[in-house]
Structures are given as structure tokens and as C-alpha cells.
Design a protein around this motif. Structure first.
Motif, mmCIF file in Angstrom:
data_model
loop_
_atom_site.group_PDB
_atom_site.id
_atom_site.type_symbol
_atom_site.label_atom_id
_atom_site.label_comp_id
_atom_site.label_asym_id
_atom_site.label_seq_id
_atom_site.Cartn_x
_atom_site.Cartn_y
_atom_site.Cartn_z
ATOM 1 N N ALA A 160 0.828 -1.208 0.000
ATOM 2 C CA ALA A 160 0.000 0.000 0.000
ATOM 3 C C ALA A 160 0.861 1.255 0.000
ATOM 4 O O ALA A 160 1.943 1.294 0.589
ATOM 5 C CB ALA A 160 -0.913 -0.007 1.221
ATOM 6 N N TYR A 161 0.358 2.288 -0.643
ATOM 7 C CA TYR A 161 1.009 3.591 -0.658
ATOM 8 C C TYR A 161 0.081 4.574 0.055
ATOM 9 O O TYR A 161 -1.079 4.726 -0.322
ATOM 10 C CB TYR A 161 1.255 4.047 -2.094
ATOM 11 N N PRO A 162 0.563 5.230 1.126
ATOM 12 C CA PRO A 162 -0.335 6.067 1.922
ATOM 13 C C PRO A 162 -0.695 7.385 1.243
ATOM 14 O O PRO A 162 0.031 7.899 0.389
ATOM 15 C CB PRO A 162 0.476 6.322 3.194
ATOM 16 N N THR A 163 -1.817 7.927 1.673
ATOM 17 C CA THR A 163 -2.267 9.244 1.242
ATOM 18 C C THR A 163 -2.462 10.104 2.475
ATOM 19 O O THR A 163 -3.051 9.649 3.466
ATOM 20 C CB THR A 163 -3.597 9.146 0.472
ATOM 21 N N ALA A 164 -1.974 11.343 2.444
ATOM 22 C CA ALA A 164 -2.099 12.252 3.580
ATOM 23 C C ALA A 164 -3.270 13.198 3.372
ATOM 24 O O ALA A 164 -3.489 13.695 2.253
ATOM 25 C CB ALA A 164 -0.814 13.055 3.765
ATOM 26 N N ASP A 165 -4.046 13.436 4.456
ATOM 27 C CA ASP A 165 -5.133 14.405 4.311
ATOM 28 C C ASP A 165 -4.604 15.837 4.273
ATOM 29 O O ASP A 165 -5.274 16.737 3.784
ATOM 30 C CB ASP A 165 -6.178 14.228 5.420
ATOM 31 N N ASP A 166 -3.356 16.029 4.779
ATOM 32 C CA ASP A 166 -2.690 17.327 4.684
ATOM 33 C C ASP A 166 -1.270 17.097 4.170
ATOM 34 O O ASP A 166 -0.378 16.721 4.935
ATOM 35 C CB ASP A 166 -2.656 18.015 6.057
ATOM 36 N N PRO A 167 -1.034 17.291 2.880
ATOM 37 C CA PRO A 167 0.289 17.014 2.307
ATOM 38 C C PRO A 167 1.419 17.793 2.962
ATOM 39 O O PRO A 167 2.572 17.350 2.924
ATOM 40 C CB PRO A 167 0.119 17.420 0.842
ATOM 41 N N ALA A 168 1.115 18.941 3.588
ATOM 42 C CA ALA A 168 2.159 19.714 4.254
ATOM 43 C C ALA A 168 2.579 19.072 5.569
ATOM 44 O O ALA A 168 3.665 19.351 6.090
ATOM 45 C CB ALA A 168 1.674 21.141 4.501
ATOM 46 N N ALA A 169 1.726 18.216 6.132
ATOM 47 C CA ALA A 169 1.996 17.623 7.438
ATOM 48 C C ALA A 169 2.800 16.329 7.339
ATOM 49 O O ALA A 169 3.432 15.919 8.316
ATOM 50 C CB ALA A 169 0.688 17.356 8.170
ATOM 51 N N TRP A 170 2.762 15.665 6.180
ATOM 52 C CA TRP A 170 3.460 14.397 6.010
ATOM 53 C C TRP A 170 4.271 14.428 4.720
ATOM 54 O O TRP A 170 3.783 14.832 3.671
ATOM 55 C CB TRP A 170 2.473 13.231 5.928
ATOM 56 N N SER A 171 5.514 13.960 4.802
ATOM 57 C CA SER A 171 6.352 13.787 3.626
ATOM 58 C C SER A 171 6.361 12.300 3.274
ATOM 59 O O SER A 171 6.725 11.462 4.106
ATOM 60 C CB SER A 171 7.776 14.270 3.913
ATOM 61 N N ILE A 172 5.934 11.955 2.051
ATOM 62 C CA ILE A 172 5.841 10.551 1.629
ATOM 63 C C ILE A 172 6.747 10.355 0.418
ATOM 64 O O ILE A 172 6.577 11.009 -0.617
ATOM 65 C CB ILE A 172 4.387 10.182 1.276
#
Length: 228
Positions: A81-93
Motif C-alpha cells: 500500500a502507498y499512503p495518502t495524507a489528508d494534509d500534504p504539508a503535514a506528512w512527507s511521503i
């Protein structure tokens, strides 16, 4: 005995037919009778192969040995699985799907779980570690959190369990460790819903940027044998 009736008249295997052996004198004997036996045998085989008739089969002298896996046990699989962040600024993937928390807020990342239909799900875990530099552990609801659930039609979101990071020391928290949700023996139904793992990082007074999630694992008993 498995049998099927021959057509009438039924060809039969000639009782006098035998294999030619070393030492037989082919210049002597009743060659006409031998030829007739061969013709009868060919007629028998032709009838059998053409499905006009079948040979009675006796299984008493046949032994079949097979290794059959009947005890299907619990297995653990890393989800692709590849995660998705609800706030892209809060998580670096990154491209490998490794997620690193950047800010102190309630931002989540979600993993969609590829669990086989019909399997019995018993646990979901995430492999995580806290960044170095904590003077104290996040406490209470400020700890990292994992929630497991499914989105089904038509009723919506149904939770299957949740858990907070249970690290007992800063050293344990900043090292590789799991957050695990135990699920009460849920039979997976992929015909009616999707399954997810929702991760929220640390927050609050003891927040240090860099909390990281590497993998998501599911433990389940498949409905069919999985050789691994």
C-alpha cells in the motif's frame, strides 16, 4: 468399481494375446490365430478410445499418495500500500511509501489494505519509529495512533479497532517498533467494502518532527491455502 457398459456387440480383449518375448520363434506357431487376436485387440482399443465403450476400472490395486494442507494457519503479510495524507504539508511521503511526519497537528495518513476476500482478519500493525531528540514521551492522546476500519455500502464507515503507541521509554519509542490493533476475528468481505489503516502521528508538548511509518502489516487466516 467404476464401469460403463459397452455397446452391443461389445469388443473384448483377447485372452490368448501375449507380448512377443526374446527367444520366440516367429516362424512357427499359429500366426493366423495371433493375427486374429491382434485384430480383436485393436477393435477393443478403437471402441474404448472412441468413447463407444469404456473399460471397467478397478481401484482396489491403485494407491494414490498426496500431501494436502488442511490446517490453514494464521499468516502475516506486508500490505503493498502507498499512503495518502489528508494534509500534504503535514506528512512527507517518498516514492517507496515511507511516510514522515513534519508538523504538530491532527493530520492523518491512510493505507488501503489488500486483504484476501474471505480471510479472517485478527490484527493490523504499522512499523514506526520516533525521531531522535525526545526529552520525554508523548503521553495520553498525544501519542501516535492507529485506527483500522472499513468503508462499506450503504452504511458507511465501520471501525474494527484502534490503538495508541505503547512504547514504555524514549529509547523504545525512537527505535523501530509496531503499533498493533487486535481485531475480533473479522471475516473480510471485499464484495461490500474497502479496508483501511489510518495513522495519526505524535503531537503536543513533547512533539519532535520526524515520526516515521515504514510498513503496514495484516495478520489473518486465509480461506484458501497461501503457500507464502
Amino acid at each position: 468399481m467404476l464401469t460403463k457398459t459397452f455397446t452391443t456387440p461389445a469388443p473384448s480383449w483377447p485372452t490368448g494375446l501375449r507380448y512377443i518375448q526374446n527367444g520366440d520363434d516367429l516362424n512357427t506357431g499359429n500366426h493366423e490365430s495371433q493375427a486374429a487376436d491382434v485384430a480383436q485387440a485393436l477393435s477393443y482399443l478403437k471402441a474404448t478410445v472412441s468413447n463407444d465403450a469404456t473399460v471397467p476400472i478397478t481401484l482396489a490395486d491403485v494407491t494414490v499418495t498426496a500431501a494436502i494442507k488442511t490446517n490453514i494457519g494464521s499468516i502475516t503479510r506486508v500490505m503493498p500500500a502507498y499512503p495518502t495524507a489528508d494534509d500534504p504539508a503535514a506528512w512527507s511521503i517518498d516514492l517507496k511509501g515511507i511516510a514522515e511526519q513534519a508538523t504538530d497537528d491532527l493530520a492523518y495518513i491512510i493505507y488501503w489494505l489488500d486483504i484476501p476476500h474471505g480471510a479472517t482478519l485478527t490484527a493490523v500493525s504499522v512499523d514506526v519509529f520516533g525521531a531522535s531528540g525526545h526529552s520525554s514521551l508523548p503521553t495520553g492522546t498525544d501519542r501516535a495512533h492507529l485506527e483500522v476500519g472499513r468503508v462499506i455500502s450503504p452504511t458507511g464507515d465501520v471501525g474494527l479497532g484502534d490503538a495508541y503507541d505503547a512504547s514504555a521509554s524514549v529509547g523504545a519509542y525512537e527505535g523501530d517498533h509496531p503499533i498493533t490493533v487486535s481485531v475480533a476475528a473479522h471475516v473480510v468481505n471485499r464484495q461490500t467494502g474497502r479496508y483501511y489503516a489510518l495513522v495519526r502521528g505524535e503531537r503536543g508538548t513533547n512533539f519532535v518532527a520526524g515520526f516515521t511509518v515504514r510498513n503496514v502489516k495484516c495478520t489473518f487466516t486465509p480461506s484458501v491455502y497461501d503457500p507464502g
